[in-house]
Design a protein around this motif. Structure first.
Motif, PDB file in Angstrom:
ATOM      1  N   UNK A 123       1.062  -1.266   0.154  1.00 38.49           N
ATOM      2  CA  UNK A 123       0.034  -0.065   0.175  1.00 38.49           C
ATOM      3  C   UNK A 123       0.526   1.286  -0.120  1.00 38.49           C
ATOM      4  N   UNK A 124       1.999   1.389   0.615  1.00 35.56           N
ATOM      5  CA  UNK A 124       2.573   2.518   0.950  1.00 35.56           C
ATOM      6  C   UNK A 124       3.854   2.774  -0.342  1.00 35.56           C
ATOM      7  N   UNK A 125       4.080   1.579  -0.004  1.00 34.01           N
ATOM      8  CA  UNK A 125       5.242   1.814  -1.000  1.00 34.01           C
ATOM      9  C   UNK A 125       4.749   0.654  -2.859  1.00 34.01           C
ATOM     10  N   UNK A 126       5.358   1.376  -3.646  1.00 36.81           N
ATOM     11  CA  UNK A 126       4.697   0.462  -4.908  1.00 36.81           C
ATOM     12  C   UNK A 126       5.068   0.070  -5.660  1.00 36.81           C
ATOM     13  N   UNK A 127       6.737   1.179  -5.732  1.00 39.27           N
ATOM     14  CA  UNK A 127       8.539   0.711  -6.299  1.00 39.27           C
ATOM     15  C   UNK A 127       9.339   0.161  -5.758  1.00 39.27           C
ATOM     16  N   UNK A 128       9.959  -0.928  -5.796  1.00 40.49           N
ATOM     17  CA  UNK A 128       9.579  -1.766  -6.673  1.00 40.49           C
ATOM     18  C   UNK A 128       7.976  -2.512  -6.724  1.00 40.49           C
ATOM     19  N   UNK A 129       7.810  -2.780  -8.108  1.00 41.14           N
ATOM     20  CA  UNK A 129       5.616  -3.382  -7.643  1.00 41.14           C
ATOM     21  C   UNK A 129       6.192  -4.655  -7.125  1.00 41.14           C
ATOM     22  N   UNK A 130       5.226  -4.894  -6.236  1.00 43.41           N
ATOM     23  CA  UNK A 130       4.738  -6.641  -5.785  1.00 43.41           C
ATOM     24  C   UNK A 130       3.761  -6.645  -6.905  1.00 43.41           C
ATOM     25  N   UNK A 131       4.172  -7.834  -7.072  1.00 46.58           N
ATOM     26  CA  UNK A 131       3.133  -9.167  -8.056  1.00 46.58           C
ATOM     27  C   UNK A 131       1.445 -10.117  -7.276  1.00 46.58           C
ATOM     28  N   UNK A 132       2.217 -10.081  -6.495  1.00 51.86           N
ATOM     29  CA  UNK A 132       1.182 -11.037  -5.946  1.00 51.86           C
ATOM     30  C   UNK A 132       2.163 -10.969  -4.220  1.00 51.86           C
ATOM     31  N   UNK A 133       0.579 -10.737  -3.471  1.00 49.97           N
ATOM     32  CA  UNK A 133       1.021 -11.220  -2.209  1.00 49.97           C
ATOM     33  C   UNK A 133       0.741 -12.238  -1.545  1.00 49.97           C
ATOM     34  N   UNK A 134       1.224 -13.116  -1.156  1.00 53.58           N
ATOM     35  CA  UNK A 134       0.306 -14.399  -0.145  1.00 53.58           C
ATOM     36  C   UNK A 134       0.365 -14.066   1.428  1.00 53.58           C
ATOM     37  N   UNK A 135      -1.037 -13.912   1.951  1.00 54.75           N
ATOM     38  CA  UNK A 135      -0.558 -14.035   3.505  1.00 54.75           C
ATOM     39  C   UNK A 135      -0.952 -15.376   3.965  1.00 54.75           C
ATOM     40  N   UNK A 136       0.179 -15.678   4.760  1.00 56.84           N
ATOM     41  CA  UNK A 136       0.008 -17.218   5.426  1.00 56.84           C
ATOM     42  C   UNK A 136      -0.329 -16.990   6.645  1.00 56.84           C
ATOM     43  N   UNK A 137      -1.589 -16.853   7.461  1.00 56.31           N
ATOM     44  CA  UNK A 137      -2.308 -16.512   8.641  1.00 56.31           C
ATOM     45  C   UNK A 137      -2.066 -15.329   9.172  1.00 56.31           C
ATOM     46  N   UNK A 138      -2.749 -14.744   8.523  1.00 54.44           N
ATOM     47  CA  UNK A 138      -2.181 -13.289   8.146  1.00 54.44           C
ATOM     48  C   UNK A 138      -3.172 -12.813   9.321  1.00 54.44           C
ATOM     49  N   UNK A 139      -3.379 -11.175  10.004  1.00 51.55           N
ATOM     50  CA  UNK A 139      -4.031 -10.853  10.475  1.00 51.55           C
ATOM     51  C   UNK A 139      -4.274  -9.517  10.251  1.00 51.55           C
ATOM     52  N   UNK A 140      -5.358  -9.635   9.015  1.00 50.28           N
ATOM     53  CA  UNK A 140      -5.570  -8.170   8.304  1.00 50.28           C
ATOM     54  C   UNK A 140      -6.519  -7.728   8.687  1.00 50.28           C
ATOM     55  N   UNK A 141      -7.150  -7.861  10.165  1.00 54.96           N
ATOM     56  CA  UNK A 141      -8.086  -6.840  10.849  1.00 54.96           C
ATOM     57  C   UNK A 141      -7.504  -7.012  12.409  1.00 54.96           C
ATOM     58  N   UNK A 142      -6.677  -7.586  12.309  1.00 60.30           N
ATOM     59  CA  UNK A 142      -5.769  -7.513  13.897  1.00 60.30           C
ATOM     60  C   UNK A 142      -6.171  -8.855  14.395  1.00 60.30           C
ATOM     61  N   UNK A 143      -5.774  -8.922  16.011  1.00 59.11           N
ATOM     62  CA  UNK A 143      -6.260  -9.881  16.852  1.00 59.11           C
ATOM     63  C   UNK A 143      -7.780  -8.830  18.401  1.00 59.11           C
ATOM     64  N   UNK A 220      -1.546  -8.184  -8.739  1.00 57.26           N
ATOM     65  CA  UNK A 220      -2.385  -9.674  -9.549  1.00 57.26           C
ATOM     66  C   UNK A 220      -3.030  -9.682  -8.806  1.00 57.26           C
ATOM     67  N   UNK A 221      -2.503 -10.958  -7.227  1.00 58.34           N
ATOM     68  CA  UNK A 221      -3.431 -11.848  -6.706  1.00 58.34           C
ATOM     69  C   UNK A 221      -2.780 -11.487  -5.622  1.00 58.34           C
ATOM     70  N   UNK A 222      -4.055 -11.685  -4.809  1.00 57.92           N
ATOM     71  CA  UNK A 222      -3.919 -11.111  -2.700  1.00 57.92           C
ATOM     72  C   UNK A 222      -4.407 -12.916  -2.458  1.00 57.92           C
ATOM     73  N   UNK A 272     -12.242  -8.312  -5.225  1.00 58.81           N
ATOM     74  CA  UNK A 272     -12.773  -9.116  -5.028  1.00 58.81           C
ATOM     75  C   UNK A 272     -13.860  -9.628  -7.077  1.00 58.81           C
ATOM     76  N   UNK A 273     -14.169  -8.522  -7.147  1.00 59.30           N
ATOM     77  CA  UNK A 273     -14.568  -8.585  -8.310  1.00 59.30           C
ATOM     78  C   UNK A 273     -13.902  -8.626  -9.989  1.00 59.30           C
ATOM     79  N   UNK A 274     -12.841  -8.318  -9.548  1.00 62.13           N
ATOM     80  CA  UNK A 274     -12.440  -8.329 -10.849  1.00 62.13           C
ATOM     81  C   UNK A 274     -10.835  -9.911 -10.566  1.00 62.13           C
ATOM     82  N   UNK A 275     -11.279 -10.959  -9.733  1.00 65.96           N
ATOM     83  CA  UNK A 275     -10.856 -12.900  -9.311  1.00 65.96           C
ATOM     84  C   UNK A 275      -9.561 -12.192  -8.631  1.00 65.96           C
ATOM     85  N   UNK A 276      -8.892 -10.775  -8.068  1.00 64.60           N
ATOM     86  CA  UNK A 276      -7.632 -11.581  -7.549  1.00 64.60           C
ATOM     87  C   UNK A 276      -7.510 -12.236  -6.183  1.00 64.60           C
TER      88      UNK A 276
END
Length: 303
Positions: A123-143, A220-222, A272-276
């Motif tokens: 979100x903050x640093x688009x360069x270099x570009x992150x293509x796919x982010x894989x979250x393995x057990x991440x807490x995206x709404x916190x705990x 490209x994918x989350x 989500x609508x774009x299938x990402x």
């Protein structure tokens, strides 16, 4: 090799790095950046070290960067508890921007708290570009709970529990305790939105930062992995961007039911609508999976 790989607990930040073999820039592979979880380190041979080695064995010539915060493994582990998340993210952004092997873009894989920290990088640093982010057990709404911690970190966990119970949103605790910066108390929503130094910002809880929204949609994918028998993350639905409904601590809502999605404050509805957006489930406890499961479900996003 189908032994279960247990990648320790929640997540942590980064800076220095252990890199894989220098890749041939013409071999078609996309570099990979790893961010470990709370109580872990970049190079633990039983967790991140094993995963790094496994990926290098499966994808010939791939450049794998396993991030470290600090000058050594001890500092790396401690910083996952005590170094301001925003400072960690800034350090990582600077480091990635200076790595010539990442100029063409990279994939990212975060484990537990490392996942939401890597999302902040996107979100903050688009360069270099992150293509796919894989979250393995991440807490995206916190705990909203800390049921257990790695045994070797029990002293740290005791300190964390006491601090969070006594005042997660005080300035001192927010600034100096990593887990407080993604502590999300649904019973004190106003305090959370006002004083959360990290999560309320990256989740657009106060104002909508259009740059954050635009940058995240460049992915490209989350991919989000939820562990169905997770006894570490509370609530577990946060691993799919769900959480407790505001004002109570029992009833859950999915990402799609949340204000965050309905108002599309992060661009997740559009993605989500774009299938990402990809929602994967894994049997087992927090960060427990076999190499067979990893190869079948996650490797396709790295090739």
């Amino acid at each position: 090799m189908t032994a279960t790989l247990l990648c320790l607990l929640l997540a942590a930040p980064v800076l220095l790095v252990t890199s894989g073999p220098v890749r041939d820039p013409n071999n078609g592979t996309v570099p990979l950046v790893l961010w470990h979880g709370m109580g872990d380190s970049c190079c633990n041979p039983l967790s991140m070290g094993a995963i790094k080695k496994m990926i290098e064995g499966e994808i010939s010539g791939i450049y794998v960067l396993s991030l470290m915060i600090g000058k050594n493994v001890v500092q790396d582990t401690e910083n996952g508890f005590f170094l301001d998340v925003n400072e960690q993210v800034s350090m990582v952004c600077n480091h990635l921007a200076q790595d010539p092997k990442l100029k063409g873009g990279y994939n990212a894989m975060g484990f537990s708290q490392g996942a939401q920290f890597l999302r902040a990088v996107a979100q903050r640093c688009p360069s270099p570009p992150m293509k796919t982010l894989i979250s393995v057990g991440g807490q995206h709404q916190g705990v909203y709970g800390l049921p257990r911690c790695p045994g070797e970190s029990s002293h740290f966990c005791d300190l964390i529990r006491k601090a969070l119970n006594s005042g997660a949103y005080t300035a001192l605790v927010q600034k100096h305790l990593v887990q407080a910066q993604y502590w999300h108390d649904p019973l004190n929503d106003d305090l959370y939105k006002k004083y959360s130094l990290f999560l309320a910002d990256v989740n657009q809880e106060r104002v909508v930062n259009e740059t954050y929204k635009k940058n995240l949609q460049l992915l490209e994918k989350f991919v989000m992995v939820k562990f169905l028998q997770d006894t570490v993350v509370d609530p577990v639905d946060t691993e799919w961007f769900g959480f407790l409904k505001t004002g109570q601590a029992k009833e859950m809502e999915t990402l799609q039911e949340s204000v965050l999605y309905k108002e599309d404050r992060l661009g997740l509805a559009a993605m989500d609508k774009a299938g990402k957006l990809v929602f994967l489930a894994s049997e087992g406890d927090h960060l427990q999976f076999t190499q067979k499961w990893f190869n079948a479900n996650l490797l396709p996003y790295l090739r």
